[in-house]
Write an enzyme that holds these catalytic residues in place. Structure first.
Site, PDB file in Angstrom:
ATOM      1  CB  SER A 187      -4.318  -1.952   6.941  1.00  0.00           C
ATOM      2  OG  SER A 187      -3.260  -2.075   7.875  1.00  0.00           O
ATOM      3  CB  THR A 216      -0.925  -0.003   1.224  1.00  0.00           C
ATOM      4  OG1 THR A 216      -1.797  -1.135   1.167  1.00  0.00           O
ATOM      5  CG2 THR A 216      -1.732   1.254   1.334  1.00  0.00           C
ATOM      6  N   GLY A 221      -1.371 -15.866   6.603  1.00  0.00           N
ATOM      7  CA  GLY A 221      -0.868 -17.226   6.431  1.00  0.00           C
ATOM      8  C   GLY A 221      -1.945 -18.259   6.685  1.00  0.00           C
TER       9      GLY A 221
END
Length: 343
Positions: free
Chosen positions: A174, A85, A267
């Protein structure tokens, strides 16, 4: 070969190894070594958002925030690259350490905080790369810009990146920028999306081309909230929704070293939550808006699962760090096999 390189890189701090890896990939790209050292995936063309992708497996934003290794990354076989970003002004991000590996869970926790060199520096590198493939540019707001004025930062970035991007991703999810996730809801989301739509209309006339806009969302919403966001993104005339960003949850990592660190978890542990979000969006949207799935792809079959859940494209990040370029080919092959079964 990648396993040996990973063993050496993992002896370094996560951020140092990240920076060194980007430098090596960038150098390999300039020398043409990456294409020779990695076996390219099979061609699996797909058209999404009006764009033609050589294959549906891309690189997620966050790995190459500043566009320093675009050419090198593209030589590894990705069907598209997303950089950023990026914010209007350079910013250092949060204090170090801010990346933590949880290898037992094939996971990463980060609280980077949109550290980047600023949009102008990114665009200089994009121009220098002369990349001819599909390039997404992920935009955000500066840390010190009040959330109430966030649209100003997004519009400034959109103005600057529009001519250079194949598509633009608006990052409102985010967890490492205070208040940012509030932009995913209600009037705040509608105000931002309306502003983006209107500005895009002006830019389309100015530049003579329509650049697709994608909205990246979090995995930590209820099904009802996810459905509302998906519908709002469609109604506002956006072109895609990216699901998902990192999670604030800690399912699957409890008791592991660094599990209690603040930040977003990515993940393998976020895989099911991310795929569930894709399913909810697919049920809500019914094919009206393409979904780009990201989160927890550490094996080829996980990419196929995302497509089966309703995604048109997938992106890799943490899985790529743990498994290397071979994962790109595995993911493309798994999606190709899924397509063959559907015929």
């Amino acid at each position: 070969m990648y396993n040996l390189a990973r063993q050496l890189l993992f002896k370094l701090s996560p951020e140092t190894s990240h920076e060194l890896s980007l430098e090596l990939i960038g150098a390999g790209g300039r020398l043409g070594l990456n294409a020779m050292l990695s076996k390219p995936p099979a061609s699996l063309p797909v058209r999404v958002m009006g764009l033609d992708f050589p294959n549906p497996v891309g690189l997620a934003a966050g790995l190459d925030k500043n566009g320093e290794a675009i050419r090198g990354l593209s030589q590894l076989g990705f069907g598209f690259i997303e950089v950023g970003t990026v914010t209007p002004r350079p910013q250092p991000g949060n204090p170090k350490p801010r990346i933590f590996r949880l290898p037992e869970a094939e996971a990463i926790i980060n609280r980077m905080g949109f550290n980047n060199h600023g949009v102008d520096a990114l665009l200089a590198r994009v121009e220098a790369a002369r990349f001819k493939g599909v390039l997404g540019i992920n935009i955000g707001k500066n840390f010190d810009t009040p959330v109430e004025r966030a649209d100003e930062d997004y519009l400034l970035c959109l103005d600057k990146v529009y001519h250079h991007a194949s598509y633009v991703t608006v990052n409102v999810s985010s967890p490492n920028t205070p208040g940012l996730r509030s932009l995913q809801f209600g009037d705040s989301l509608k105000q931002l999306l309306d502003a983006l739509r209107l500005r895009r209309e002006d830019l389309e006339i100015m530049h003579g081309k329509r650049v697709p806009l994608a909205i990246k969302i979090a995995p930590d919403m209820t099904d009802e909230e996810t459905a509302l966001v998906g519908e709002a993104v469609f109604q506002a005339g956006m072109d895609a929704i990216i699901a998902t960003n990192t999670t604030l949850g800690r399912e699957g990592v409890a008791g592991l070293a660094h599990a209690d660190e603040a930040g977003g978890l990515s993940g393998a542990p976020v895989r099911d939550k991310s795929t569930h979000t894709v399913k909810v969006l697919a049920q809500t949207l019914g094919g009206r808006l393409p979904i780009i799935a990201v989160g927890g792809i550490t094996e080829g079959r996980h990419a196929a699962e995302k497509i089966e859940a309703g995604a048109s494209l997938v992106q890799l990040y943490s899985g790529f760090i743990y498994k290397g370029p071979a994962l790109i080919r595995e993911a493309v092959d798994a999606i190709a096999a899924l397509r063959s079964q559907a015929k």
